[in-house]
Design a protein around this motif. Structure first.
Motif, PDB file in Angstrom:
ATOM      1  N   GLU A  10      18.745   1.380   0.643  1.00 21.63           N
ATOM      2  CA  GLU A  10      19.901   1.729  -0.174  1.00 21.63           C
ATOM      3  C   GLU A  10      19.481   2.370  -1.497  1.00 21.63           C
ATOM      4  OE1 GLU A  10      23.834  -0.448  -2.110  1.00 21.63           O
ATOM      5  OE2 GLU A  10      22.553  -1.570  -0.740  1.00 21.63           O
ATOM      6  N   VAL A  11      18.462   1.813  -2.140  1.00 16.90           N
ATOM      7  CA  VAL A  11      17.999   2.349  -3.423  1.00 16.90           C
ATOM      8  C   VAL A  11      17.433   3.753  -3.258  1.00 16.90           C
ATOM      9  CG1 VAL A  11      16.269   2.066  -5.249  1.00 16.90           C
ATOM     10  CG2 VAL A  11      17.639   0.119  -4.531  1.00 16.90           C
ATOM     11  N   ILE A  12      16.634   3.979  -2.227  1.00 17.52           N
ATOM     12  CA  ILE A  12      16.050   5.310  -1.997  1.00 17.52           C
ATOM     13  C   ILE A  12      17.154   6.334  -1.731  1.00 17.52           C
ATOM     14  CG2 ILE A  12      14.611   6.697  -0.451  1.00 17.52           C
ATOM     15  CD1 ILE A  12      12.973   4.982  -2.317  1.00 17.52           C
ATOM     16  N   GLU A  13      18.151   5.958  -0.964  1.00 18.01           N
ATOM     17  CA  GLU A  13      19.266   6.874  -0.696  1.00 18.01           C
ATOM     18  C   GLU A  13      20.038   7.201  -1.968  1.00 18.01           C
ATOM     19  OE1 GLU A  13      21.708   5.435   2.521  1.00 18.01           O
ATOM     20  OE2 GLU A  13      19.986   5.302   3.866  1.00 18.01           O
ATOM     21  N   ILE A  14      20.288   6.204  -2.806  1.00 16.20           N
ATOM     22  CA  ILE A  14      21.009   6.429  -4.059  1.00 16.20           C
ATOM     23  C   ILE A  14      20.185   7.294  -5.004  1.00 16.20           C
ATOM     24  CG2 ILE A  14      21.866   5.292  -6.155  1.00 16.20           C
ATOM     25  CD1 ILE A  14      22.775   2.972  -4.310  1.00 16.20           C
ATOM     26  N   ASN A  28       9.326  -1.354  10.399  1.00 20.56           N
ATOM     27  CA  ASN A  28       9.475  -2.754  10.021  1.00 20.56           C
ATOM     28  C   ASN A  28      10.783  -3.355  10.530  1.00 20.56           C
ATOM     29  OD1 ASN A  28       7.829  -2.364   6.792  1.00 20.56           O
ATOM     30  ND2 ASN A  28       6.971  -2.665   8.817  1.00 20.56           N
ATOM     31  N   ILE A  29      11.841  -2.579  10.552  1.00 22.95           N
ATOM     32  CA  ILE A  29      13.118  -3.068  11.072  1.00 22.95           C
ATOM     33  C   ILE A  29      13.005  -3.355  12.569  1.00 22.95           C
ATOM     34  CG2 ILE A  29      15.504  -2.373  11.557  1.00 22.95           C
ATOM     35  CD1 ILE A  29      15.455  -1.013   8.749  1.00 22.95           C
ATOM     36  N   VAL A  30      12.309  -2.481  13.289  1.00 22.59           N
ATOM     37  CA  VAL A  30      12.084  -2.716  14.719  1.00 22.59           C
ATOM     38  C   VAL A  30      11.257  -3.985  14.918  1.00 22.59           C
ATOM     39  CG1 VAL A  30      10.915  -1.822  16.775  1.00 22.59           C
ATOM     40  CG2 VAL A  30      12.354  -0.312  15.409  1.00 22.59           C
ATOM     41  N   THR A  31      10.219  -4.155  14.109  1.00 22.84           N
ATOM     42  CA  THR A  31       9.385  -5.360  14.195  1.00 22.84           C
ATOM     43  C   THR A  31      10.218  -6.617  13.963  1.00 22.84           C
ATOM     44  OG1 THR A  31       7.433  -4.149  13.435  1.00 22.84           O
ATOM     45  CG2 THR A  31       7.375  -6.544  13.208  1.00 22.84           C
ATOM     46  N   LEU A  32      11.061  -6.591  12.939  1.00 19.91           N
ATOM     47  CA  LEU A  32      11.904  -7.756  12.640  1.00 19.91           C
ATOM     48  C   LEU A  32      12.916  -8.021  13.750  1.00 19.91           C
ATOM     49  CD1 LEU A  32      12.502  -7.210   8.831  1.00 19.91           C
ATOM     50  CD2 LEU A  32      11.084  -8.980   9.893  1.00 19.91           C
ATOM     51  N   SER A  33      13.454  -6.973  14.331  1.00 24.68           N
ATOM     52  CA  SER A  33      14.402  -7.141  15.447  1.00 24.68           C
ATOM     53  C   SER A  33      13.719  -7.789  16.643  1.00 24.68           C
ATOM     54  CB  SER A  33      14.980  -5.792  15.857  1.00 24.68           C
ATOM     55  OG  SER A  33      15.767  -5.267  14.839  1.00 24.68           O
ATOM     56  N   GLY A  53       0.788  -1.232   0.000  1.00 26.73           N
ATOM     57  CA  GLY A  53       0.000   0.000   0.000  1.00 26.73           C
ATOM     58  C   GLY A  53       0.815   1.275   0.000  1.00 26.73           C
ATOM     59  N   LEU A  54       2.131   1.185   0.110  1.00 29.83           N
ATOM     60  CA  LEU A  54       2.974   2.373   0.200  1.00 29.83           C
ATOM     61  C   LEU A  54       3.309   2.897  -1.194  1.00 29.83           C
ATOM     62  CD1 LEU A  54       4.407   4.085   2.374  1.00 29.83           C
ATOM     63  CD2 LEU A  54       6.419   2.684   1.977  1.00 29.83           C
ATOM     64  N   GLU A  55       3.089   4.188  -1.387  1.00 27.07           N
ATOM     65  CA  GLU A  55       3.404   4.807  -2.672  1.00 27.07           C
ATOM     66  C   GLU A  55       4.473   5.872  -2.473  1.00 27.07           C
ATOM     67  OE1 GLU A  55      -0.021   6.297  -4.672  1.00 27.07           O
ATOM     68  OE2 GLU A  55      -1.088   4.396  -4.538  1.00 27.07           O
ATOM     69  N   LEU A  56       5.334   6.004  -3.465  1.00 26.50           N
ATOM     70  CA  LEU A  56       6.353   7.046  -3.419  1.00 26.50           C
ATOM     71  C   LEU A  56       5.706   8.390  -3.731  1.00 26.50           C
ATOM     72  CD1 LEU A  56       9.313   5.316  -5.283  1.00 26.50           C
ATOM     73  CD2 LEU A  56       9.094   5.724  -2.837  1.00 26.50           C
ATOM     74  N   ASP A  57       6.094   9.409  -3.004  1.00 22.25           N
ATOM     75  CA  ASP A  57       5.575  10.758  -3.197  1.00 22.25           C
ATOM     76  C   ASP A  57       6.387  11.426  -4.304  1.00 22.25           C
ATOM     77  OD1 ASP A  57       4.332  13.196  -2.946  1.00 22.25           O
ATOM     78  OD2 ASP A  57       5.292  13.724  -1.056  1.00 22.25           O
ATOM     79  N   ASP A 111       7.629   8.957   4.451  1.00 25.52           N
ATOM     80  CA  ASP A 111       6.768   7.791   4.676  1.00 25.52           C
ATOM     81  C   ASP A 111       7.533   6.486   4.486  1.00 25.52           C
ATOM     82  OD1 ASP A 111       4.658   9.479   5.172  1.00 25.52           O
ATOM     83  OD2 ASP A 111       3.767   9.269   3.171  1.00 25.52           O
ATOM     84  N   VAL A 112       8.398   6.470   3.489  1.00 22.06           N
ATOM     85  CA  VAL A 112       9.183   5.259   3.215  1.00 22.06           C
ATOM     86  C   VAL A 112      10.127   4.971   4.375  1.00 22.06           C
ATOM     87  CG1 VAL A 112      10.904   4.217   1.693  1.00 22.06           C
ATOM     88  CG2 VAL A 112       9.033   5.548   0.717  1.00 22.06           C
ATOM     89  N   PHE A 113      10.844   5.994   4.842  1.00 24.18           N
ATOM     90  CA  PHE A 113      11.794   5.770   5.930  1.00 24.18           C
ATOM     91  C   PHE A 113      11.092   5.490   7.252  1.00 24.18           C
ATOM     92  CE2 PHE A 113      14.912   7.736   3.015  1.00 24.18           C
ATOM     93  CZ  PHE A 113      15.846   6.720   3.051  1.00 24.18           C
ATOM     94  N   ALA A 114       9.886   6.042   7.459  1.00 23.64           N
ATOM     95  CA  ALA A 114       9.116   5.713   8.663  1.00 23.64           C
ATOM     96  C   ALA A 114       8.699   4.246   8.632  1.00 23.64           C
ATOM     97  CB  ALA A 114       7.897   6.623   8.778  1.00 23.64           C
TER      98      ALA A 114
END
Length: 89
Positions: free
Chosen positions: A70-74, A38-43, A8-12, A30-33
């Motif tokens: 990584e892709v978003i940062e690049i 999700n990283i916290v959930t996986l941890s 459901g997440l869309e890029l702005d 929104d992507v980084f949030a």
């Protein structure tokens, strides 16, 4: 569910200039949030005593989320450089 979050997440994105078919990322908040949540959930799942049962999906999601980050940062770096150079030429 992590999968539902990303479906459901869309890029702005917005049009860079009127009359051009060029778009740019406006915001990645929104992507980084979602990544952080999700990283916290996986941890948390990795700390569970049932981790062994879900090890493969957890590791797969960690790899996917790292790739998205990584892709978003690049893309952001390339976009910033391109917008700077586009004004020069």
């Amino acid at each position: 569910d992590i999968g539902e979050t990303w479906v459901g997440l869309e890029l702005d994105m917005v049009q860079f200039r009127e009359g051009k078919e060029v778009y740019k990322l406006r915001s990645t908040d929104d992507v980084f949030a979602a990544l952080e949540d999700n990283i916290v959930t996986l941890s948390t799942m990795k700390a569970s005593k049932y981790f062994v049962v879900f090890e493969q999906p957890i590791i797969a999601w960690e790899q996917k989320l790292a790739l998205v980050s990584e892709v978003i940062e690049i893309v952001s770096k390339v976009q910033t450089s391109w917008m700077y150079l586009e004004n020069i030429f």
